[in-house]
Write an enzyme that holds these catalytic residues in place. Structure first.
Site, PDB file in Angstrom:
ATOM      1  CG  ASP A  11      38.378  21.257 -15.711  1.00 44.93           C
ATOM      2  OD1 ASP A  11      37.580  20.319 -15.849  1.00 44.93           O
ATOM      3  OD2 ASP A  11      39.571  21.108 -15.371  1.00 44.93           O
ATOM      4  CD  GLU A 108      34.396  19.892 -17.829  1.00 40.60           C
ATOM      5  OE1 GLU A 108      35.175  20.340 -18.679  1.00 40.60           O
ATOM      6  OE2 GLU A 108      33.607  18.952 -18.059  1.00 40.60           O
TER       7      GLU A 108
END
Length: 411
Positions: A11, A108
């Site tokens: 992320d 992500e």
């Protein structure tokens, strides 16, 4: 690794804001947000850097509230093309470590690194290498959740890695009673505010309580979704990391948040036609047509659910804008209760290849298809606003302004 898979969820911290700071070193030590419309002060915060979050600024809050919390807040207009290019660059970095990379969102991505450990070391070492390379090449901080499947990696990142200085956390199946299960039920991947209330009503407040519940109970109460959440609470997930997971498209839709409340059917139909044009253009670009038309809308009060979402089966598959528009208008008129509309969407489902077409004695479908593809080629060459329907020139039209945007935000 005892035959277990090793999955990463990488992320990017405050992605949009981090991209802006990397591009402009003068912003490095300042609290910044990327917001939808800084000039009007009516936009929404899309990303806030850690310095801004320290003042209590949060993603998705309205800009004027964020500026009240932090008087020195620097507001940056979003540049979606830049963010998309950076996301692709980060994907290329990940692909240097494994060929199994699955984008989950713009910031992500899942990585299956099971087969890479013999080359790069243990999972911690590999995660540190990835974080270092992303930082050196992009100036963006990457957090990594590690697990033996995708849901464990996702929850490792969201609940633990993001909160730790080293930015890495390994959520192990055998340690769930000490790590994951004590957390509030809303920390479980897939549980939103509405599902949280449902769980609270039956006395489930922590993830461990759901994990200990009977699967038959949750399945009986919430069907397949209940069973999925129960499995997630126990750290169970068999889905593979697939680079082509998004290639199989079940439907094509387009949604638009309007700049003001629309009150009249005439104004709303202008936007519906523009949405049908975009949905059908994208369908033709993928050589698909759809059998099910859907339309929905909601009002400006997002705290209180208003509006509807309805669908109908078409007589035959189509990717013609006017055919879809006529069906969508019938649906809309049937279900709209004449309340103000702030957002509206159109969707085309049950997709099939468009290489076959049912001919008609009453319509020149060959001409329709040719006209649609000609308009597509003009827009592809000269821009989405190179050719518009006349209604888009009315005050209700949004096509010209949105032609300069990606995903509703300026490029």
């Amino acid at each position: 690794m005892d035959g277990k898979r090793i999955i990463f969820l990488a992320d990017m911290q405050s992605f949009y804001a981090s991209v802006e700071k990397a591009a402009n070193p003068a912003l490095r030590d300042k609290p910044i947000v990327v917001a939808g419309d800084p000039e009007r002060r009516s936009g929404v915060v899309l990303a806030a850097c850690p310095l801004a979050k320290a003042y209590g600024v949060t993603t998705a809050e309205v800009l004027w509230k964020a500026q009240q919390k932090c008087r020195d807040l620097v507001v940056v207009r979003p540049r979606m093309e830049t963010y998309l290019r950076m996301s692709v660059q980060i994907t290329r970095i990940f692909e240097a470590f494994t060929d199994l990379v699955e984008p989950y969102s713009i910031d992500e991505q899942f990585l299956d690194v099971t087969g890479s450990l013999s080359l790069f070391g243990d999972p911690w070492t590999l995660a540190e290498q990835i974080r270092r390379r992303v930082w050196l090449e992009t100036g963006i901080v990457c957090r990594v959740g590690i697990g033996e499947n995708k849901v464990l990696a996702k929850m490792a990142c969201d609940n633990f890695a993001k909160k730790q200085e080293q930015g890495i956390f390994w959520l192990k199946q055998e340690e769930l009673p000490e790590t994951l299960w004590p957390l509030p039920i809303e920390k479980l991947f897939g549980v939103g505010s509405r599902m949280k209330r449902h769980f609270h009503r039956i006395g489930i407040y922590r993830i461990g309580q759901l994990a200990a519940a009977s699967p038959e109970l949750v399945s009986r109460r919430w069907g397949v979704n209940g069973e999925v959440l129960w499995r997630t609470a126990r750290g169970l997930d068999d889905s593979p990391v697939s680079p082509r997971t998004h290639d199989l498209q079940k439907g094509i839709g387009h949604h638009m948040t309007l700049p003001r409340d629309y009150h009249t059917s005439a104004d709303i139909k202008v936007v519906l036609l523009e949405l049908c044009e975009e949905v059908c253009r994208r369908s033709r670009s993928k050589q698909l047509m759809g059998m099910v038309a859907s339309v929905g809308c909601r009002g400006a009060d997002f705290e209180r659910s208003t509006g509807f979402w309805r669908q109908m089966k078409l007589p035959e598959p189509t990717n013609d804008a006017m055919t879809l528009y006529r069906a969508v208008c019938r649906l809309f008129e049937r279900h709209w209760q004449h309340t103000p509309v702030r957002s509206v969407g159109v969707h085309l489902g049950q997709l099939t290849p468009d290489d076959n077409c049912q001919l008609s004695l009453f319509e020149d479908k060959t001409r329709q298809r040719s006209l649609g593809r000609t308009m597509d080629s003009i827009r592809a060459k000269y821009g989405n606003d190179a050719i518009l329907r006349a209604v888009s020139l009315l005050p209700a039209g949004q096509a010209r302004e949105r032609a300069a945007k990606i995903g509703g935000h300026y490029k």
